[in-house]
Design a protein around this motif. Sequence first.
Motif, PDB file in Angstrom:
ATOM      1  N   TYR A 465      -0.547   6.355   4.520  1.00 57.91           N
ATOM      2  CA  TYR A 465      -0.788   5.524   3.341  1.00 57.91           C
ATOM      3  C   TYR A 465      -2.283   5.292   3.130  1.00 57.91           C
ATOM      4  O   TYR A 465      -2.761   5.223   1.987  1.00 57.91           O
ATOM      5  CB  TYR A 465      -0.054   4.190   3.493  1.00 57.91           C
ATOM      6  CG  TYR A 465       1.351   4.220   2.934  1.00 57.91           C
ATOM      7  CD1 TYR A 465       1.736   3.370   1.914  1.00 57.91           C
ATOM      8  CD2 TYR A 465       2.294   5.119   3.425  1.00 57.91           C
ATOM      9  CE1 TYR A 465       3.024   3.394   1.400  1.00 57.91           C
ATOM     10  CE2 TYR A 465       3.577   5.157   2.928  1.00 57.91           C
ATOM     11  CZ  TYR A 465       3.940   4.295   1.908  1.00 57.91           C
ATOM     12  OH  TYR A 465       5.211   4.332   1.398  1.00 57.91           O
ATOM     13  N   ARG A 469      -4.241   6.309  -0.226  1.00 60.54           N
ATOM     14  CA  ARG A 469      -5.019   5.334  -0.998  1.00 60.54           C
ATOM     15  C   ARG A 469      -6.453   5.796  -1.174  1.00 60.54           C
ATOM     16  O   ARG A 469      -7.053   5.602  -2.244  1.00 60.54           O
ATOM     17  CB  ARG A 469      -4.974   3.982  -0.295  1.00 60.54           C
ATOM     18  CG  ARG A 469      -5.695   2.885  -1.054  1.00 60.54           C
ATOM     19  CD  ARG A 469      -5.418   1.540  -0.453  1.00 60.54           C
ATOM     20  NE  ARG A 469      -5.966   0.474  -1.268  1.00 60.54           N
ATOM     21  CZ  ARG A 469      -5.712  -0.810  -1.096  1.00 60.54           C
ATOM     22  NH1 ARG A 469      -4.889  -1.185  -0.122  1.00 60.54           N
ATOM     23  NH2 ARG A 469      -6.247  -1.726  -1.872  1.00 60.54           N
ATOM     24  N   PRO A 473      -7.631   5.896  -5.195  1.00 56.69           N
ATOM     25  CA  PRO A 473      -7.755   4.431  -5.099  1.00 56.69           C
ATOM     26  C   PRO A 473      -7.380   3.711  -6.388  1.00 56.69           C
ATOM     27  O   PRO A 473      -6.988   2.547  -6.346  1.00 56.69           O
ATOM     28  CB  PRO A 473      -9.238   4.235  -4.758  1.00 56.69           C
ATOM     29  CG  PRO A 473      -9.915   5.472  -5.230  1.00 56.69           C
ATOM     30  CD  PRO A 473      -8.930   6.578  -5.065  1.00 56.69           C
ATOM     31  N   ARG A 475      -4.850   4.069  -8.170  1.00 56.84           N
ATOM     32  CA  ARG A 475      -3.413   3.836  -8.257  1.00 56.84           C
ATOM     33  C   ARG A 475      -2.950   2.658  -7.403  1.00 56.84           C
ATOM     34  O   ARG A 475      -1.779   2.292  -7.452  1.00 56.84           O
ATOM     35  CB  ARG A 475      -2.655   5.094  -7.824  1.00 56.84           C
ATOM     36  CG  ARG A 475      -2.872   6.289  -8.745  1.00 56.84           C
ATOM     37  CD  ARG A 475      -2.057   7.475  -8.283  1.00 56.84           C
ATOM     38  NE  ARG A 475      -2.249   8.632  -9.159  1.00 56.84           N
ATOM     39  CZ  ARG A 475      -1.693   9.830  -8.945  1.00 56.84           C
ATOM     40  NH1 ARG A 475      -0.909   9.995  -7.881  1.00 56.84           N
ATOM     41  NH2 ARG A 475      -1.917  10.827  -9.771  1.00 56.84           N
ATOM     42  N   TRP A 476      -3.850   2.101  -6.622  1.00 56.89           N
ATOM     43  CA  TRP A 476      -3.480   1.017  -5.697  1.00 56.89           C
ATOM     44  C   TRP A 476      -4.125  -0.265  -6.201  1.00 56.89           C
ATOM     45  O   TRP A 476      -5.335  -0.453  -6.095  1.00 56.89           O
ATOM     46  CB  TRP A 476      -3.941   1.327  -4.274  1.00 56.89           C
ATOM     47  CG  TRP A 476      -3.353   2.602  -3.736  1.00 56.89           C
ATOM     48  CD1 TRP A 476      -3.711   3.870  -4.059  1.00 56.89           C
ATOM     49  CD2 TRP A 476      -2.290   2.716  -2.796  1.00 56.89           C
ATOM     50  NE1 TRP A 476      -2.950   4.775  -3.384  1.00 56.89           N
ATOM     51  CE2 TRP A 476      -2.057   4.099  -2.586  1.00 56.89           C
ATOM     52  CE3 TRP A 476      -1.509   1.795  -2.094  1.00 56.89           C
ATOM     53  CZ2 TRP A 476      -1.088   4.569  -1.718  1.00 56.89           C
ATOM     54  CZ3 TRP A 476      -0.549   2.265  -1.228  1.00 56.89           C
ATOM     55  CH2 TRP A 476      -0.334   3.640  -1.050  1.00 56.89           C
ATOM     56  N   LYS A 479      -2.387  -4.625  -1.917  1.00 60.45           N
ATOM     57  CA  LYS A 479      -2.422  -4.174  -0.535  1.00 60.45           C
ATOM     58  C   LYS A 479      -1.441  -3.025  -0.326  1.00 60.45           C
ATOM     59  O   LYS A 479      -0.445  -2.902  -1.036  1.00 60.45           O
ATOM     60  CB  LYS A 479      -2.062  -5.322   0.411  1.00 60.45           C
ATOM     61  CG  LYS A 479      -3.069  -6.460   0.406  1.00 60.45           C
ATOM     62  CD  LYS A 479      -2.666  -7.532   1.401  1.00 60.45           C
ATOM     63  CE  LYS A 479      -3.675  -8.667   1.420  1.00 60.45           C
ATOM     64  NZ  LYS A 479      -3.293  -9.735   2.388  1.00 60.45           N
ATOM     65  N   ALA A 480      -1.753  -2.206   0.676  1.00 61.90           N
ATOM     66  CA  ALA A 480      -0.841  -1.123   1.031  1.00 61.90           C
ATOM     67  C   ALA A 480       0.391  -1.701   1.716  1.00 61.90           C
ATOM     68  O   ALA A 480       0.412  -2.844   2.172  1.00 61.90           O
ATOM     69  CB  ALA A 480      -1.542  -0.120   1.946  1.00 61.90           C
TER      70      ALA A 480
END
Length: 506
Positions: A465, A469, A473, A475-476, A479-480
């Motif tokens: 993950y 990310r 980045p 798309r995030w 928090k993961a």
Amino acid sequence: MLPPEATPIRRLSLEEGISEGTLHIWRREARNKGQLLPDAEAGPEDWSSRDKFAAVLEAAALNEADLAAWCRERGLYPEQIKAWRQACEAANDRAQANTAKASQTSREERKRIKALERELARKERALAEAAALLVLRKKAAGDLGRGRGRMISTPDRKTTARLIEEAMAAGVRRTRACAALQISERTLRRWRQGMPAGEVHADRRPGALRPAPANKLSDEECADILSVCNSSEFASLPPSRIVPRLADQGRYIASESSFCRVLRAHGQQHHRGRSRAPRRLNPPTSYQATGPCQIWTWDITWMPGPIAGSFFYLYLILDIFSRKIVGWEVHEMERAELAAGVVQRAVWAEACIARPKVLHADNGAPMKGVTMKTTLERLGITASYSRPRVSNDNPFSEALFRTCKYRQAWPRKGFADKAQAQAWVKAFVNWYNAEHLHSALRFVTPNSRHAGEEPRMLAKRADLYAKARAANPQRWTGKARNWQPIGPVWLNPQRNVSAAGIRDAA
């Protein structure tokens, strides 16, 4: 007797007819004059230090050629004379070095001994303190400590002060003694401030003059409440029904809680009727599992048979830490003897006879049978039970049964016979342990967590993950996903313990 012949004294005495004592005296006198007369039996390397020193002195004034001849006459090598001379010259240096080394060693030994003595004294003090604390806790009684703001009677205050003084005399620090009795040092100082030895201040709160609350009910209002409650219209009704009826009549005297408080103050608030009086249930015992084979939970569920009203009984044991099904059997009846056999075979299968275990169950007859209790005691298992008439004290087993019975392959028309029921449960257990990605375990199979593979698998997912990310980045937005292991699991956690471990038990 001179080298290289070096005839032994005994043989020389026999050959020359001279006594051995006389020959020993002659050799000693010659040695005292510095003449080289080594023992006949010893080779040059085994000569005494005195003989080697005599050889060095005798050869000291010789030149190289004379030294070689002298050595041949005495069966020696020039190298031996040279080595002996160097040894004699370095003897004093070695003595000084040995003395310095011995002195350094002595200093280090003294330092080490002092350090050991300090450590021993510290451990003796700690041991004495621990023993005194045990005595202090054993003697402590009454309403000592137990929460901030709790009123402690004067006799118990005196007892507390006396016990702390005794503990301090036995080597306990004041901080540790106060902590053992659940009071602070500041509280102890306040009790003793300005008082003679052995005396303490009494709690002044019971006799303190407090102003009446501004919103307190007046005596007339309290009398009105009692009059209304004891009237023929409301004599049989509780405050929860009196207050709404008064509201329907357009009257407001006080709140429902005020009604209850006034009735309680006058001794008129008691349970009435045929229903059982409400009672407070004690909280269940909490257990924490930090690894597999520490806490198991089990139960029995019914499996429908071929005819309506007939059932097979599934005995199932679950490890709450890993959610692994560690034991199961299908029988045609509920009996403590059968349950004891299931538990015993599960312990053997998991090879956890020597480990401390807790086995939790509800209050059914098979769970509390004599055979079952005897088996648990023999295996060293602590028995834990749900509270009477509390259905959610065994959540892990109940959730597992729901997962079992809501499987797509569960036969809605029942099982034809016991063999079919056993085959179905066996397939379910294999799927559940080896293939089912458990939501409460961060979607790891029970077998993986039971075998200790969970950290590696979750770390691999977290790394994946993180790379995803880093690659995109944008798309995030938050928090993961959390791929951290869930850690310990609680059985019936207290209110101040997080219940996340049992939220999604199946």
